[in-house]
Design a protein around this motif. Sequence first.
Motif, short mmCIF file in Angstrom:
data_model
loop_
_atom_site.label_atom_id
_atom_site.label_comp_id
_atom_site.label_asym_id
_atom_site.label_seq_id
_atom_site.Cartn_x
_atom_site.Cartn_y
_atom_site.Cartn_z
N HIS A 366 9.54 -25.59 -13.21
CA HIS A 366 8.26 -26.16 -12.79
C HIS A 366 7.48 -26.72 -13.98
CE1 HIS A 366 6.92 -22.46 -14.55
NE2 HIS A 366 5.71 -22.47 -14.03
N ARG A 387 5.08 -28.67 -9.90
CA ARG A 387 4.49 -28.35 -8.59
C ARG A 387 2.99 -28.52 -8.56
NH1 ARG A 387 7.23 -29.06 -5.13
NH2 ARG A 387 7.93 -30.53 -6.66
N ARG A 392 2.82 -31.67 -14.41
CA ARG A 392 3.32 -33.05 -14.55
C ARG A 392 3.08 -33.57 -15.96
NH1 ARG A 392 2.16 -36.36 -8.86
NH2 ARG A 392 4.12 -35.74 -7.88
N TRP A 412 4.80 -33.43 -5.43
CA TRP A 412 4.41 -32.08 -5.83
C TRP A 412 3.46 -31.52 -4.80
CZ3 TRP A 412 1.02 -31.66 -10.91
CH2 TRP A 412 -0.12 -32.45 -10.82
#
Length: 473
Positions: A366, A387, A392, A412
């Motif tokens: 993640h 997520r 990100r 996400w």
Amino acid sequence: EASPAMTSSGDVADGRPHVVLIPSAGMGHLVPFGRLAVALSSVHGCDVSVVTVLPTVSTAELKHLEGLFDAFPAIRRLDFQLAAFDASEFPGADAFFLRFEAIRRSAPLFGPLLAGAGASALVTDVTLTSIVIPVAKEMRIPCHILFTSSAAMLSLCAYFPTYLEDNAGSGIGDVDIPGVFRIPKASIPQALHDPNHLFTGQFVENSRSLANAAGILVNTFDALDLETVAALQQGSAVSSFPPVFSVGPLLPVCSPAVNEAKNPANYIEWLDAQPARSVVYVNFGSRKAILGVQLKELAAGLEASGHRFLWVVKSTVVDKDDAAELSELLGEGFLERVQKRGLVTKAWVEQEEVLKHESVGLFVSHCGWNSVTEAATSGVPVLAFPRMGDQRVNAGVVARAGLGVWVDSWSWEGEDWVVSGEDLSEKVKAMMADEVLRKTAASLGVAAAAAVANGGSSYRCLADFARLCLAAT
Ligand code: UDP
Ligand code: G50
């Protein structure tokens, strides 16, 4: 070991700086503080105390802290009881965001605690920046921040108040950080799009306060984040930013007491039995469950990839480690079909141990920042599957550094579609066959080791930081 005598100010008489660490809630925030405590105490000659905020949100956190103090008796424990906090003001809020808020509101109690401890310097978590710095200022103790996420996220955090001023009245779009890079709108932590979100209020206050820190420690190293840190230091994003110390990757604390060795799934024995670099390790951290529909696609993807895998499933829907419920979660017959090549567990695994195991060839992550630094330390390629939150932005670092691959069009949390098993399986297959990627990831492992070795860039940064604390003693 005799405890050194205290001077009137409480500082240790042997001339060592007394560094008091104030961590925040959640394993992702506690783990790097424990590692910093050990590095400062065992390697850099500091007297270290760790404020232990009680109660903790999870038992994992409490066990982690207890293990740390057991294994490193030189590290002092400073218990801190949270003030009563009425969470009903924030219906539906995330337990960890609520705990950040509860600690922040307990700030008036930090003064007496710190006065008694006689600190020569403080290091607190970024989530507590704006409340701890004023307390420290009043006490004339230099206050540093440990930033537990990437330097890219630090640059967003530092620039965010300026962005808000320049874009007052409009929503959050792409954030172009001068001299650093553009963070696309889609990568901004979900919560920050809502100005009334509990997390946003804390984030903006902390961002505004960062410039008042004596220094900022970041758990990163040159091969991952050099340009971002350099840009921050040159003042292109925010003028007169405090000194940034890249001190990572903060190394895992190798101690059975800290690494609560339950191993209920016998995953190490299982890994031992697999060929070198043949296993896909899948773990999305300690914070969030994955949506049921996405879990089923992940299951389909892992099955279709044809590769061996170790999958740690976290689901709030199911809280007992029994196969019946797992099979319900992952789809009828899945566990039976993958029995020979897949190990699925809901238990906590020692991720450090897993990542350094030679049978692991890929990490589907993640991109919580600790996970990224651990993958880099072990030289294991990452398939980024962010997520939420800062993930990100961190996935962007993974891709830019060559540690792994991020398909930035993948959905996400909060989006109304999920990544298909087919797409996942294609990526897993491609990455498992990618020898160039494997070599690049391995070279990052070598660079990480060099950064923290005696004389390396991160070692020197931490030594500089310890000297700064000594000067304040
Ligand atoms: N972790 C672990 N075993 C697990 C899940 C997590 O050891 O089953 C550790 C992981 O190695 C990392 C930390 O918990 O050190 C999680 O931090 P990260 O920043 O990766 O993600 P978060 O849990 O905060 O989302
Ligand atoms: C959790 C989250 C989003 C997120 C972070 C989380 C960060 C980023 C740094 O921990 O760590 C940061 C957090 C809080 C704060 C200031 C800076 O007040 O869901 O970005």
